[in-house]
Write a protein that holds these residues in place. Structure first.
Motif, mmCIF file in Angstrom:
data_model
loop_
_atom_site.group_PDB
_atom_site.id
_atom_site.type_symbol
_atom_site.label_atom_id
_atom_site.label_comp_id
_atom_site.label_asym_id
_atom_site.label_seq_id
_atom_site.Cartn_x
_atom_site.Cartn_y
_atom_site.Cartn_z
ATOM 1 N N GLY A 34 -7.539 5.893 -13.582
ATOM 2 C CA GLY A 34 -8.789 6.633 -13.676
ATOM 3 C C GLY A 34 -8.830 7.476 -14.935
ATOM 4 O O GLY A 34 -9.502 8.516 -14.981
ATOM 5 N N ALA A 35 -8.166 7.011 -15.979
ATOM 6 C CA ALA A 35 -8.006 7.814 -17.193
ATOM 7 C C ALA A 35 -9.318 8.083 -17.919
ATOM 8 O O ALA A 35 -9.445 9.092 -18.618
ATOM 9 C CB ALA A 35 -7.029 7.116 -18.147
ATOM 10 N N THR A 36 -10.307 7.191 -17.780
ATOM 11 C CA THR A 36 -11.565 7.396 -18.492
ATOM 12 C C THR A 36 -12.600 8.148 -17.664
ATOM 13 O O THR A 36 -13.721 8.363 -18.124
ATOM 14 C CB THR A 36 -12.163 6.052 -18.947
ATOM 15 O OG1 THR A 36 -12.414 5.230 -17.801
ATOM 16 C CG2 THR A 36 -11.218 5.334 -19.895
ATOM 17 N N GLY A 37 -12.251 8.539 -16.452
ATOM 18 C CA GLY A 37 -13.155 9.342 -15.644
ATOM 19 C C GLY A 37 -13.192 10.788 -16.107
ATOM 20 O O GLY A 37 -12.495 11.183 -17.044
ATOM 21 N N ALA A 38 -14.008 11.586 -15.437
ATOM 22 C CA ALA A 38 -14.191 12.975 -15.859
ATOM 23 C C ALA A 38 -12.893 13.764 -15.808
ATOM 24 O O ALA A 38 -12.557 14.491 -16.750
ATOM 25 C CB ALA A 38 -15.249 13.643 -14.980
ATOM 26 N N VAL A 39 -12.127 13.634 -14.723
ATOM 27 C CA VAL A 39 -10.849 14.348 -14.644
ATOM 28 C C VAL A 39 -9.887 13.801 -15.679
ATOM 29 O O VAL A 39 -9.203 14.559 -16.380
ATOM 30 C CB VAL A 39 -10.242 14.238 -13.236
ATOM 31 C CG1 VAL A 39 -8.877 14.927 -13.195
ATOM 32 C CG2 VAL A 39 -11.160 14.860 -12.195
ATOM 33 N N GLY A 40 -9.817 12.487 -15.800
ATOM 34 C CA GLY A 40 -8.889 11.879 -16.745
ATOM 35 C C GLY A 40 -9.109 12.344 -18.172
ATOM 36 O O GLY A 40 -8.155 12.642 -18.894
ATOM 37 N N ARG A 41 -10.360 12.422 -18.579
ATOM 38 C CA ARG A 41 -10.654 12.815 -19.961
ATOM 39 C C ARG A 41 -10.296 14.276 -20.234
ATOM 40 O O ARG A 41 -9.989 14.637 -21.376
ATOM 41 C CB ARG A 41 -12.131 12.554 -20.270
ATOM 42 C CG ARG A 41 -12.416 11.099 -20.596
ATOM 43 C CD ARG A 41 -13.887 10.850 -20.785
ATOM 44 N NE ARG A 41 -14.573 10.701 -19.506
ATOM 45 C CZ ARG A 41 -15.899 10.684 -19.374
ATOM 46 N NH1 ARG A 41 -16.677 10.868 -20.421
ATOM 47 N NH2 ARG A 41 -16.440 10.516 -18.182
ATOM 48 N N SER A 42 -10.335 15.120 -19.216
ATOM 49 C CA SER A 42 -9.878 16.498 -19.388
ATOM 50 C C SER A 42 -8.362 16.604 -19.246
ATOM 51 O O SER A 42 -7.728 17.470 -19.857
ATOM 52 C CB SER A 42 -10.544 17.409 -18.349
ATOM 53 O OG SER A 42 -11.917 17.569 -18.620
ATOM 54 N N LEU A 43 -7.789 15.717 -18.434
ATOM 55 C CA LEU A 43 -6.367 15.803 -18.134
ATOM 56 C C LEU A 43 -5.481 15.278 -19.257
ATOM 57 O O LEU A 43 -4.414 15.849 -19.521
ATOM 58 C CB LEU A 43 -6.086 15.030 -16.844
ATOM 59 C CG LEU A 43 -4.645 14.979 -16.344
ATOM 60 C CD1 LEU A 43 -4.079 16.388 -16.140
ATOM 61 C CD2 LEU A 43 -4.575 14.182 -15.041
ATOM 62 N N ILE A 44 -5.896 14.211 -19.931
ATOM 63 C CA ILE A 44 -5.034 13.611 -20.958
ATOM 64 C C ILE A 44 -4.633 14.627 -22.031
ATOM 65 O O ILE A 44 -3.440 14.802 -22.311
ATOM 66 C CB ILE A 44 -5.712 12.373 -21.587
ATOM 67 C CG1 ILE A 44 -5.781 11.233 -20.567
ATOM 68 C CG2 ILE A 44 -4.931 11.910 -22.821
ATOM 69 C CD1 ILE A 44 -6.648 10.072 -21.011
ATOM 70 N N PRO A 45 -5.577 15.327 -22.664
ATOM 71 C CA PRO A 45 -5.158 16.312 -23.679
ATOM 72 C C PRO A 45 -4.263 17.410 -23.110
ATOM 73 O O PRO A 45 -3.345 17.877 -23.783
ATOM 74 C CB PRO A 45 -6.486 16.888 -24.193
ATOM 75 C CG PRO A 45 -7.510 15.858 -23.847
ATOM 76 C CD PRO A 45 -7.042 15.239 -22.567
ATOM 77 N N LEU A 46 -4.529 17.814 -21.873
ATOM 78 C CA LEU A 46 -3.728 18.868 -21.248
ATOM 79 C C LEU A 46 -2.291 18.398 -21.036
ATOM 80 O O LEU A 46 -1.333 19.153 -21.283
ATOM 81 C CB LEU A 46 -4.364 19.277 -19.924
ATOM 82 C CG LEU A 46 -3.701 20.424 -19.160
ATOM 83 C CD1 LEU A 46 -3.756 21.719 -19.978
ATOM 84 C CD2 LEU A 46 -4.384 20.627 -17.809
ATOM 85 N N LEU A 47 -2.120 17.187 -20.571
ATOM 86 C CA LEU A 47 -0.772 16.651 -20.384
ATOM 87 C C LEU A 47 -0.027 16.570 -21.708
ATOM 88 O O LEU A 47 1.155 16.936 -21.798
ATOM 89 C CB LEU A 47 -0.850 15.261 -19.736
ATOM 90 C CG LEU A 47 -1.312 15.219 -18.277
ATOM 91 C CD1 LEU A 47 -1.528 13.772 -17.840
ATOM 92 C CD2 LEU A 47 -0.304 15.907 -17.363
#
Length: 315
Positions: A7-20
Motif C-alpha cells: 500500500g506504498a502509494t496510498g495516503a498513509v504510504g506516501r506520508s510514511l515512506i519519507p518518515l521511515l
C-alpha cells in the motif's frame, strides 16, 4: 530495518515512506502499477510491481526482498463521498483486508518475518452501547446494519489474522490531510462544499479522526517498539459528535452549514446512515500514548480542519 510497505502509494504510504527513511530505514514499495514506480522512487522507496491479491506474487516478492518487517496499508477507498453506497465503496478494500492480509501473513511466515503492522479502522466498529468513547478492550458491534456487515467482517478477519501471527494492528479514525478525500479538492471535501453530506437527526454519533501524518507516525512507533499481538487506537485526542465536527468542516470548506435530515428520512436511504450519524462511538488513544509514547502532531481535528482551511485560502 528494511520495510516491505504494502500500500506504498496510498495516503498513509506516501506520508510514511519519507518518515521511515528519515529514521534510518529502507523501504520496498509494492504497487500494482508500473506507472507509479517513479512516484515511489521520488519518495525514496524501491518500487516492486506486484498485485496484493496475487498470492504467489506476494510471497515471491517478500521472499526476494527479505524484509525485517511488513507493513500492511492496502486499501481501495474510493467513492467515500456517497455514504448510501457504503458496502459497494468498501468491496475491494474488504478483499485486501481478507485475501490480501492472508497473503502477507503467509509470506511473512515463509520468510521468517516477525514484525507485521497492519491498518484497521475504529471510526465506527465499536459496539453502540455504553459510553461515547471506547478503548481497545471494548467489544466491536455485534449487530451492525446490513450495509456495514461485510466491512466489519473483513476488519475482524484482518485483526485476528495479524494479531494471531504476532503482528500489531493500528485502528485509525477518519483520515484527513494530504492524499485523502478530506482535503481541499478531495471528494469528501467537495461533497461537504456542495452540501451533499447532511446532518442526520441529532448528530450524536461520535467520530474519531486521524491526520494522515499521525497515522504514519503511529506506524513508525509500532515498528520501533514492537509488541506482538497488540491492538492500538491511533486517533487524535478529541472524539466529537457529528453535530460539532460537521458544521466546523463546512465552515473550513467555505460552505454553508450542512442540511439537516430527520432520522426517519435518512433511514429510508439506509439504516447505516442513521448509525453513522447518530449512534457510533469514538475511540481513546490512551493505550498508544502510554505504552509507546506516541503523541499526535495534530491533537484535535479542530486544529487540523483549520489548517485545511488555511491551505485552501492560500491556494
Amino acid at each position: 530495518m528494511h520495510i516491505f510497505l504494502a500500500g506504498a502509494t496510498g495516503a498513509v504510504g506516501r506520508s510514511l515512506i519519507p518518515l521511515l527513511i528519515e529514521n534510518g530505514h529502507t523501504v520496498a514499495g509494492p504497487t500494482r502499477s508500473a506507472a507509479k514506480a517513479d512516484l515511489l522512487r521520488s519518495l525514496g522507496a524501491a518500487p516492486v510491481v506486484v498485485d496484493g491479491l496475487d498470492r504467489d506474487a506476494v510471497r515471491s516478492a517478500v521472499a526476494a526482498e527479505r524484509p525485517d518487517a511488513i507493513v500492511h496499508q492496502m486499501t481501495a477507498l474510493t467513492g467515500m463521498a456517497d455514504l448510501r453506497r457504503f458496502e459497494q465503496a468498501f468491496a475491494v478494500t474488504n478483499r485486501l483486508r481478507t485475501e490480501g492480509t492472508d497473503h502477507l501473513v503467509a509470506a511473512a511466515r515463509d520468510a521468517g518475518v516477525e514484525r507485521i503492522v497492519a491498518q484497521s479502522y475504529t471510526g465506527w466498529p465499536y459496539a453502540r452501547t455504553g459510553g461515547p468513547v471506547k478503548t481497545e478492550d471494548d467489544p466491536l458491534d455485534a449487530d451492525p446494519p446490513r450495509q456495514m456487515r461485510s466491512t466489519l467482517d473483513a476488519i475482524r478477519h484482518l485483526e485476528q489474522a495479524v494479531t494471531g501471527a504476532g503482528g500489531v494492528v493500528l485502528r485509525y479514525g477518519g483520515f484527513y490531510g494530504p492524499g485523502t478525500g478530506l482535503v481541499p479538492g478531495g471528494e469528501q471535501w467537495d461533497a461537504v462544499r456542495a452540501r451533499r453530506f447532511p446532518l442526520v437527526g441529532d448528530g450524536g454519533g461520535v467520530w474519531s479522526f486521524t491526520h494522515i501524518q499521525d497515522a504514519a507516525g503511529a506506524v513508525l512507533a509500532v515498528l520501533e517498539d514492537h509488541r506482538p499481538g497488540e491492538l492500538y487506537n491511533a486517533v487524535d485526542d478529541d472524539p466529537a459528535p457529528v453535530r460539532e465536527w460537521l458544521p466546523a468542516l463546512a465552515a473550513a470548506a467555505g460552505a454553508p452549514p450542512p442540511r439537516h435530515v430527520p432520522r426517519l428520512v435518512a433511514r429510508l436511504m439506509g439504516e447505516h446512515l442513521v448509525t453513522l450519524m447518530c449512534e457510533v462511538r469514538g475511540a481513546s488513544n490512551a493505550k498508544l500514548r502510554h505504552e509507546l509514547g506516541w503523541t499526535p502532531r495534530w491533537p484535535t481535528w479542530r486544529e487540523g480542519f483549520a489548517a485545511l482551511e488555511r491551505s485552501r485560502a492560500a491556494a
